[in-house]
Scaffold this active site. Structure first.
Site, mmCIF file in Angstrom:
data_model
loop_
_atom_site.group_PDB
_atom_site.id
_atom_site.type_symbol
_atom_site.label_atom_id
_atom_site.label_comp_id
_atom_site.label_asym_id
_atom_site.label_seq_id
_atom_site.Cartn_x
_atom_site.Cartn_y
_atom_site.Cartn_z
ATOM 1 N N GLU A 1 7.001 6.029 -8.988
ATOM 2 C CA GLU A 1 5.567 5.696 -8.897
ATOM 3 C C GLU A 1 4.863 6.617 -7.907
ATOM 4 O O GLU A 1 3.743 7.073 -8.150
ATOM 5 C CB GLU A 1 5.381 4.254 -8.423
ATOM 6 N N HIS B 1 1.718 0.558 -13.396
ATOM 7 C CA HIS B 1 2.577 -0.588 -13.729
ATOM 8 C C HIS B 1 4.038 -0.152 -13.546
ATOM 9 O O HIS B 1 4.433 0.912 -14.032
ATOM 10 C CB HIS B 1 2.322 -1.021 -15.176
ATOM 11 N N LEU C 1 -3.732 -7.115 -7.679
ATOM 12 C CA LEU C 1 -3.238 -8.238 -8.478
ATOM 13 C C LEU C 1 -4.311 -9.060 -9.186
ATOM 14 O O LEU C 1 -3.987 -9.922 -10.000
ATOM 15 C CB LEU C 1 -2.392 -9.171 -7.598
ATOM 16 N N LYS C 2 -5.573 -8.813 -8.899
ATOM 17 C CA LYS C 2 -6.621 -9.612 -9.550
ATOM 18 C C LYS C 2 -7.137 -8.889 -10.790
ATOM 19 O O LYS C 2 -6.973 -7.670 -10.934
ATOM 20 C CB LYS C 2 -7.789 -9.840 -8.588
ATOM 21 N N GLY D 1 0.773 -1.244 0.000
ATOM 22 C CA GLY D 1 0.000 0.000 0.000
ATOM 23 C C GLY D 1 0.798 1.283 0.000
ATOM 24 O O GLY D 1 0.283 2.341 0.351
ATOM 25 N N SER D 2 2.063 1.214 -0.459
ATOM 26 C CA SER D 2 2.852 2.455 -0.429
ATOM 27 C C SER D 2 2.319 3.475 -1.446
ATOM 28 O O SER D 2 2.396 4.682 -1.210
ATOM 29 C CB SER D 2 4.339 2.175 -0.664
ATOM 30 N N ASN D 3 1.755 2.997 -2.549
ATOM 31 C CA ASN D 3 1.166 3.946 -3.509
ATOM 32 C C ASN D 3 -0.106 4.583 -2.947
ATOM 33 O O ASN D 3 -0.358 5.769 -3.176
ATOM 34 C CB ASN D 3 0.875 3.251 -4.847
ATOM 35 N N ILE E 1 -9.968 -7.276 -12.944
ATOM 36 C CA ILE E 1 -11.281 -6.646 -12.745
ATOM 37 C C ILE E 1 -12.259 -7.268 -13.758
ATOM 38 O O ILE E 1 -11.950 -7.331 -14.955
ATOM 39 C CB ILE E 1 -11.179 -5.110 -12.965
ATOM 40 N N ASN F 1 -4.519 1.980 -13.851
ATOM 41 C CA ASN F 1 -3.606 1.065 -13.160
ATOM 42 C C ASN F 1 -2.197 1.649 -13.212
ATOM 43 O O ASN F 1 -1.822 2.298 -14.188
ATOM 44 C CB ASN F 1 -3.618 -0.290 -13.872
#
Ligand code: GRF
Length: 207
Positions: free
Chosen positions: A180, A110, A91-92, A15-17, A94, A108
């Protein structure tokens, strides 16, 4: 002033972003993070959400059909009045129904320069290891729209980093993560200020 942009942020891990978004004071007047969503009930990112008093939503992607997941998500988005969905280390996949309903409203991040080093299985350290092995001299971060195919939606924003002097995938990951943490809040700010437009099937950033 225009209405604030309501965000749903999706996370799977550290969760750093998410934290980078929440700590950007210049975003505060422009956006509200209405909910943090995850497939992992015990992910550290949920702790960050709770520190900021943001509601968390655990969505079980493995026990429900994509149809059921889609119905749950769309119902939550509607009740929270979500404008923009941000996948920040999620990671899943949508479900297609959600992508259709929120076309060009899901983004997203990347950790490489797409269209290289993307696609299924290219997440986390897999990306940085592949970049290191390729001997590429630049890497970076990409923000793109989410479509039905992993990492193939239209590119919105990118920032490159010189990795020619870096000696390991870990060093690349570290440098790219720093980028990021700037690029994601910067790009959300562009959305909030209505500066992102799709013109002739390309994403343009207005001045
Ligand atoms: C980031 O490198 C992001 O680009 C990738 O997964 C990582 C998530 O990190 N998709 P964090 O959970 O935001 O710390």
């Amino acid at each position: 002033m225009a209405n604030k942009l309501n965000l749903a942020v999706f996370v799977s891990g550290r969760g750093s972003n998410l934290k980078a978004i929440l700590n950007r004071n210049d975003l505060l007047p422009l956006v509200t993070v209405k909910g943090v969503f995850s497939d992992k009930i015990d992910c550290p990112a949920f702790e960050i959400a709770r520190e900021f008093s943001i509601p968390t939503f655990h969505i079980s992607f493995s026990t429900k059909t994509p149809y059921d997941v889609a119905s749950v998500l769309i119902a939550e988005f509607k009740s929270l009045d979500i404008d923009l969905i941000v996948l920040a280390g999620f990671l899943k996949l949508i479900p297609g129904t959600v992508i259709k309903e929120y076309r060009d409203k899901i983004i997203n991040i990347h950790p490489a320069l797409l269209p290289s080093f993307g696609g299924k299985g290219m997440y986390g350290m897999n990306v940085h290891k592949a970049v290191f092995k390729s001997s590429a001299k630049v890497s970076g971060a990409t923000i793109h729209f989410v479509n039905e195919i992993y990492d193939e939606g239209k590119i919105i924003n990118q920032k490159a980093v010189d990795i020619s002097a870096l000696k390991s995938p870990d060093e690349i990951a570290h440098r790219v993560l720093e980028v990021e943490h700037l690029l994601l809040p910067d790009t959300i700010k562009l959305f909030a200020n209505n500066k992102i437009k799709i013109i002739n099937n390309r994403v343009e950033i207005l001045n």
